[in-house]
Design a protein around this motif. Structure first.
Motif, PDB file in Angstrom:
ATOM      1  N   THR A  15       0.857  -1.168   0.000  1.00  0.00           N
ATOM      2  CA  THR A  15       0.000   0.000   0.000  1.00  0.00           C
ATOM      3  C   THR A  15       0.894   1.218   0.000  1.00  0.00           C
ATOM      4  N   LEU A  16       0.262   2.382  -0.020  1.00  0.00           N
ATOM      5  CA  LEU A  16       1.061   3.597   0.014  1.00  0.00           C
ATOM      6  C   LEU A  16       1.516   3.926   1.427  1.00  0.00           C
ATOM      7  N   LEU A  74       4.339   3.212  -7.801  1.00  0.00           N
ATOM      8  CA  LEU A  74       2.999   3.521  -8.292  1.00  0.00           C
ATOM      9  C   LEU A  74       2.343   2.270  -8.860  1.00  0.00           C
ATOM     10  N   ASN A  75       3.063   1.537  -9.694  1.00  0.00           N
ATOM     11  CA  ASN A  75       2.495   0.340 -10.301  1.00  0.00           C
ATOM     12  C   ASN A  75       2.238  -0.752  -9.262  1.00  0.00           C
ATOM     13  N   LEU A  76       3.062  -0.797  -8.216  1.00  0.00           N
ATOM     14  CA  LEU A  76       2.820  -1.724  -7.121  1.00  0.00           C
ATOM     15  C   LEU A  76       1.501  -1.394  -6.430  1.00  0.00           C
ATOM     16  N   ARG A  91      -3.806   9.664 -11.528  1.00  0.00           N
ATOM     17  CA  ARG A  91      -2.465   9.082 -11.567  1.00  0.00           C
ATOM     18  C   ARG A  91      -1.424  10.101 -11.111  1.00  0.00           C
ATOM     19  N   GLN A  92      -1.594  11.352 -11.535  1.00  0.00           N
ATOM     20  CA  GLN A  92      -0.650  12.397 -11.134  1.00  0.00           C
ATOM     21  C   GLN A  92      -0.681  12.629  -9.631  1.00  0.00           C
ATOM     22  N   ARG A  93      -1.881  12.619  -9.062  1.00  0.00           N
ATOM     23  CA  ARG A  93      -2.002  12.794  -7.614  1.00  0.00           C
ATOM     24  C   ARG A  93      -1.348  11.634  -6.876  1.00  0.00           C
ATOM     25  N   LEU A  94      -1.538  10.417  -7.397  1.00  0.00           N
ATOM     26  CA  LEU A  94      -0.918   9.263  -6.768  1.00  0.00           C
ATOM     27  C   LEU A  94       0.602   9.343  -6.840  1.00  0.00           C
ATOM     28  N   ARG A  95       1.110   9.796  -7.978  1.00  0.00           N
ATOM     29  CA  ARG A  95       2.564   9.918  -8.129  1.00  0.00           C
ATOM     30  C   ARG A  95       3.143  10.864  -7.082  1.00  0.00           C
ATOM     31  N   MET A  96       2.498  11.996  -6.908  1.00  0.00           N
ATOM     32  CA  MET A  96       3.007  12.967  -5.942  1.00  0.00           C
ATOM     33  C   MET A  96       2.960  12.414  -4.521  1.00  0.00           C
ATOM     34  N   ARG A 154      12.545  -5.488  -6.222  1.00  0.00           N
ATOM     35  CA  ARG A 154      13.394  -4.508  -5.543  1.00  0.00           C
ATOM     36  C   ARG A 154      12.551  -3.423  -4.866  1.00  0.00           C
ATOM     37  N   SER A 155      11.497  -2.949  -5.547  1.00  0.00           N
ATOM     38  CA  SER A 155      10.657  -1.904  -4.991  1.00  0.00           C
ATOM     39  C   SER A 155       9.936  -2.387  -3.738  1.00  0.00           C
TER      40      SER A 155
END
Length: 447
Positions: A15-16, A74-76, A91-96, A154-155
């Motif tokens: 999760t994040l 992000l992809n995880l 997607r942009q919000r998630l990236r940040m 690795r991530s």
């Protein structure tokens, strides 16, 4: 047989969030909080670049967080939360948010290292293997799956390292400083006794603050979050990302509450919601709340959903492309055989005769099953079976009830449990302050 690999969150993995009590808090839960954190207006650049080139997104006390790191995390998250179909804006919000999480993760690993806390690679590998096992895969199969999702082993191992490092740091320096008095525990015990038999609700919340000048914008953001949850996203994960309440650290979980302990606007909705339901954005003073009703019960009265079941599952799988007409005779045979009696003693014979698979589990909590199965199994006697359920693609199943241990009709307050909960809540608050201090003292460059 067709293999399906899914990512299941274990102790906050996939999760994040980072470890409990150390996740995103009110000052960094929303993408538009960059101004509150006094971040540069150009927080980072997500332009079109060669994804094979590892370019830094942020430098945290000299340690680089690359664009590849962000992409893989992000992809995880998307793979873990079944949220692959999202808008470019989302997607942009998630990236940040992921950039912020990776910065926090880096700070936590650095702080643990500064205090001579090292995480052996064997510990990381063991936890990674546990995640893979929960996803019904070997570590190598799980690594291959992550690559197909645009992520990497690795991530995930880096996230595991961060969680283990932070947890051990807190266990050494924060948890021992937390104290709860017997008088505090006794006061809670007395309040519970006075409320015996009254209904309480376990509620989770995503809180988004709003001002008159940005109310429409925040309501629109709340609706977008709700859409993602309704599309299969994790309420807990989105609470950890975006909620600006203090409970963001625990996935928005408010714990067990009586209606009088909630704002009137929320209480009016909670008492009308089904268990497992998620509300529309609710206007409250200062913003909007989205609430989820996790469970409900009567105080100090046995909760039927706490019954522990012994179940045998028989599963029939079908080759890809099998039609309903072709599968129907085998499904009817499974239904007839399991409804004819004999219980779990004949389940293995039925599975062999029909070419099915059998799985036994002796510790299933009734409340952990999907709502429709709770209603079905809750009315079964030992030895009886559910009707077949499932799909031709994922398998058709029957559950046979082999045993049931019901909770006691009434319960007494457990002082040890109450004390442990209070200690954990205080440790969580101190952990959040610890992380805020690390952010405040860090030297972070954005590229």
């Amino acid at each position: 047989m067709r293999r399906t690999i899914k990512i299941f969150a274990i102790a906050g993995l996939a999760t994040l969030a980072t470890s409990q009590g150390a996740t995103q808090t009110a000052d960094d839960a929303m993408a538009n909080t960059a101004a509150q954190l006094d971040l540069p207006s150009t927080f980072t650049v997500f332009g079109e670049r060669d994804p094979n080139i590892r370019k830094p997104t942020a430098i945290v006390n000299g340690e680089i967080v690359t664009r590849t790191d962000v992409d893989h995390r992000l992809n995880l998250f998307l793979a873990a939360n079944s949220a692959a179909q999202i808008s470019d804006e989302e997607r942009q919000r998630l990236r940040m948010q992921i950039v912020r999480n990776l910065i926090d993760e880096t700070l936590q690993i650095q702080e643990a290292r500064a205090n001579d806390i090292q995480i052996p690679s064997a510990d990381v590998d063991a936890t990674f293997a546990q995640v893979a096992q929960r996803s019904n895969a070997s570590p190598d199969q799980f690594s291959d799956f992550l690559r197909t999702q645009g992520s990497s082993a690795r991530s995930m191992k880096r996230q595991i390292q961060g969680e283990l490092a932070w947890r051990r740091l807190l266990r050494r320096y924060v948890n021992p400083t937390v104290g709860v008095s017997d008088a505090e525990v006794q006061a809670i015990v007395e309040r519970l006794e006075a409320s015996r038999g009254q209904t309480e609700y376990r509620v989770a919340e995503i809180y988004l603050p709003a001002r008159p000048d940005n109310e429409a914008e925040m309501l629109d953001g709340a609706r977008r979050i709700l859409e993602q949850i309704q599309s299969g996203g994790s309420f807990q994960a989105y609470a950890r990302q975006f909620s600006q309440a203090s409970t963001a650290a625990v996935g928005g979980d408010l714990g067990w509450l009586q209606p009088a302990q909630l704002p009137p606007e929320l209480a009016a909705v909670v008492t009308q919601m089904p268990v497992g339901g998620v509300s529309q954005p609710i206007p409250i003073p200062g913003g909007f709340s989205i609430i989820a009703l996790i469970d409900q019960r009567q105080i100090l009265v046995g909760n039927p959903r706490d019954a522990v079941l012994s179940l045998t599952q028989i599963t029939l799988t079908f080759p890809p492309g099998t039609t309903r007409a072709v599968a129907e005779p085998q499904i009817e045979a499974l239904s007839s055989a399991t409804q004819a009696g004999g219980g779990c003693g004949v389940a293995n014979t039925i599975a062999v005769d029909l070419g099915g698979e059998i799985v036994q589990n002796d510790g299933v909590r009734l409340g952990d099953l999907p709502e429709v199965l709770q209603r079905n199994i809750g009315n079964l006697q030992v030895g009886e079976a559910t009707a077949p359920f499932g799909s031709l693609t994922d398998g058709v199943r029957v559950l046979v009830l082999c045993g049931r241990d019901d909770p006691p009709a009434s319960a007494e307050p457990d002082a040890d449990v109450i004390m442990a909960r209070l200690e954990q809540e205080r440790a969580d608050r101190r952990a959040r302050r610890y992380l805020r201090d690390l952010r405040r003292d860090a030297v972070i460059e954005y590229r």
